[in-house]
Design a protein around this motif. Structure first.
Motif, mmCIF file in Angstrom:
data_model
loop_
_atom_site.group_PDB
_atom_site.id
_atom_site.type_symbol
_atom_site.label_atom_id
_atom_site.label_comp_id
_atom_site.label_asym_id
_atom_site.label_seq_id
_atom_site.Cartn_x
_atom_site.Cartn_y
_atom_site.Cartn_z
ATOM 1 N N TYR A 454 0.770 -1.144 -0.067
ATOM 2 C CA TYR A 454 0.383 0.103 0.582
ATOM 3 C C TYR A 454 1.091 1.005 -0.031
ATOM 4 N N TRP A 540 -5.538 1.588 3.590
ATOM 5 C CA TRP A 540 -5.514 2.348 2.655
ATOM 6 C C TRP A 540 -5.463 4.144 3.144
ATOM 7 N N ALA A 543 -1.753 4.440 2.365
ATOM 8 C CA ALA A 543 -1.164 4.883 0.927
ATOM 9 C C ALA A 543 -2.301 6.097 0.394
#
Length: 611
Positions: A454, A540, A543
């Motif tokens: 990620y 996430w 990211a």
């Protein structure tokens, strides 16, 4: 005047005073070339490209690969180096060229910080294997160790099992039937999972820390610190060894590899073209993603390295030389890897598809297994892991250099401290080391994969590269930047670069980005363990922590500015020039009129200062 006077009109010119430290430059231009080679040529060239080439049609993979090199790799590579050289700043201040988009700099800093944090774990594992190689018998070559299980088997007798369904196979003092072979494990996998990783059942079970890995991690961080602490003067010298010696080892391993039985079949698997693969979208996506990984695009470190160039350095020529070295190394490494894998497949009597792997699987399972089958195995194991360590080490310390450069550029000359750099590098290394402690636990591999999948994944780098092209080509102006490059290098680059920045490269980046998004698959470990929902949420968050820097920073600056939208946009996209720009902008009266508050006295001051 002792320094160029500061003429500050709405933040348009940042000058220097007597207390300002002039920016360091490379002692020789070859220092810059070697540093870029050391940073961009890394583990991905050796453990990822050969596997992708084999998987995506052998020699045919070179067609999409080379195409994307010229429409994506080289244009952005050149853009980042030339931007750093032009602005004489690290990854954050380089976006003074369009201050509204300074979030690009913060995004690259977040990405390179995460990259520095998890990438060094590969070096820690490599250092651990290197130490374990200095033994008469490699510890991963036998099943007679405390970490081995009853399922461990040194030689898989697949040929015997073809003749009978339940042939007895003697392994040490125990009997194993052909039916048991499905659950059997090789000693190298048990060494990797049971000894090195001591892997737990999942992310929710961190377990205890591995003190041997902690020592290895500490050793490589200390090594990185002393490579970086004195800046580019020392870094530029160290990379002469760390960037060139892996090539010596690769040549030695190739000579050894091609003399082994089965090497020819392995190499044929690597380069044999399968033309039907060109019809598959995944092949083109793999080519694009590999370019962005191996060229180290979007991390900000190339910008930092370029900022230490002399202003008139020919960075256009450098970009092509570095691209040739990078891609050439990837292709050459494939012959080394697949000659060894061909030998391994021949020794085990299996198809090469069963032994071909990429990433940590190649470095810490397939290759050590192949090495254990060779005569004088400890020598070849030590050579391979020493090469692995050097390949990763220069990428690591140049990444740290890029991060520290960006941080230090935020503090102007008035904050000068004699040991400012040493302290900044120490804080960076210590902070990364503390985060790394989560990766030396029994659940550390799951944490490592989260960071890898990620934080510095293809999606984050593609998003970064897309915005870099948009800002330079459409906000600052592609023609305008081509003029700036011409002022630096003495001639205008081929218009292809301008076309790529403006149209082709952003389309390629966004196309691959959307493909990744549409075909997103949840993260797994060994295709068996599926990460829990909260693990994916953490991923996430890693990211988005870099991707959201760009829109959030842009909106924040627009809302804080005053005036109509057009006035805000015009003000926030006006470049903030550094003192070194006055040297070539001074004769340009039009430029000067935009730089000064509007009085003739200020123009005279600038002219006198330059003289």
């Amino acid at each position: 005047n002792k320094g160029i006077l500061s003429v500050n009109h709405c933040g348009v010119v940042n000058g220097v005073g007597p207390g300002y430290q002039e920016r360091e430059t490379w002692t020789r231009q070859m220092d810059f070339i070697m540093s870029c080679v050391g940073f961009a040529v890394g583990l991905g060239n050796v453990w990822r490209f050969p596997y992708l080439c084999y998987k995506n049609g052998g020699g045919v993979f070179l067609i999409p690969y080379l195409l994307i090199v010229f429409v994506g790799g080289i244009p952005i590579f050149f853009l980042e180096i030339s931007l750093g050289q032009f602005m004489k700043a690290g990854s954050i201040n380089v976006w003074n060229i369009a201050p509204l988009f300074k979030g690009l700099g913060y995004a690259s800093m977040v990405i390179v910080f995460f990259c520095n944090t998890y990438y060094i774990m590969v070096l820690a594992w490599g250092f651990y294997y290197l130490i374990k190689s200095f033994t008469a018998t490699l510890p991963w070559s036998s099943c007679n160790n405390e970490w081995n299980t009853p399922s461990c088997i040194e030689i898989f007798h697949h040929q015997d099992c073809k003749n009978a369904s339940f042939a007895n196979i003697t392994v040490g003092s125990s009997n194993m039937t052909c039916a048991d072979l499905a659950d059997a494990r090789s000693p190298i996998i048990e060494f990797w999972e049971n000894k090195v990783l001591s892997i737990s059942s999942g992310l929710d079970e961190p377990g205890k820390m591995n003190w041997e890995l902690i020592l290895c991690l500490m050793a490589v961080w200390v090594l990185v610190y002393f490579c970086v602490w004195k800046g580019v003067k020392s870094t530029g010298k160290i990379v002469y060894f760390t960037a060139t010696f892996p090539y010596v080892v690769l040549i030695i391993l190739l000579v050894r590899g091609v003399t082994l039985p089965g090497a020819y079949d392995g190499i044929m698997y690597y380069i044999k073209p399968d033309w039907s693969k060109l019809e598959e979208a995944q092949v083109w996506i793999d080519a694009g993603t590999q370019i962005f990984f191996s060229y180290a695009i979007g991390l900000g470190a190339l910008t930092a390295l370029g900022s230490y160039n002399r202003f008139n350095n020919d960075c256009y020529k450098d970009a092509f030389i570095l691209a040739l070295i990078n891609s050439g190394t990837s292709f050459f490494a494939g012959f080394v890897v697949f000659s060894i894998l061909g030998f391994m497949a021949a020794e085990q009597g299996v198809d090469i598809s069963q032994v071909a792997e990429s990433g940590p699987g190649l470095a810490f399972i397939a290759y050590p297994k192949a090495v254990s089958l060779m005569p004088v195995a400890p020598l070849w194991a030590a050579l391979f892991f020493f090469m692995l360590l050097l390949l990763g080490l220069d990428s690591q310390f140049v990444g740290v250099e890029g991060f520290v450069t960006g941080i230090l550029d935020l503090f102007p000359g008035k904050y000068y401290h004699r040991y400012k750099r040493e302290i900044a590098v120490a804080i960076c290394c210590l902070l990364c080391f503390i985060i790394d402690l989560s990766m030396v636990t029994q659940g550390g591999m799951y944490v490592f994969q989260l960071f890898d999948y990620y934080s510095a994944s293809g999606m984050t780098l593609l998003w970064q590269a897309f915005w870099e092209c948009i800002v330079v080509a459409w906000v600052y102006g592609a023609d305008r930047f081509m003029d700036d490059v011409a002022r630096m290098i003495g001639y205008r680059p081929f218009p292809w670069m301008k076309w790529c920045w403006s149209f082709i490269t952003p389309c390629v980046c966004m196309g691959i980005f959307l493909f990744h998004l549409v075909n997103y698959k949840p993260l797994t470990y060994n295709n068996v363990y599926v990460y829990p929902w909260w693990g994916e949420v953490i991923g996430w968050c890693l990211a988005l922590s870099s991707m959201l820097c760009i829109p959030v920073s842009l909106l924040y600056k627009l809302f804080r500015a005053k005036g109509t939208f057009k006035e805000r946009w015009a003000h926030l996209t006006t470049p903030v020039w550094g003192a070194h720009h006055l040297e070539y902008m001074a004769p340009d009266i039009k430029s000067l009129s935009s730089m000064s508050p509007g009085t003739d006295d200020n123009k005279v001051i600038i002219f006198e200062s330059v003289m």
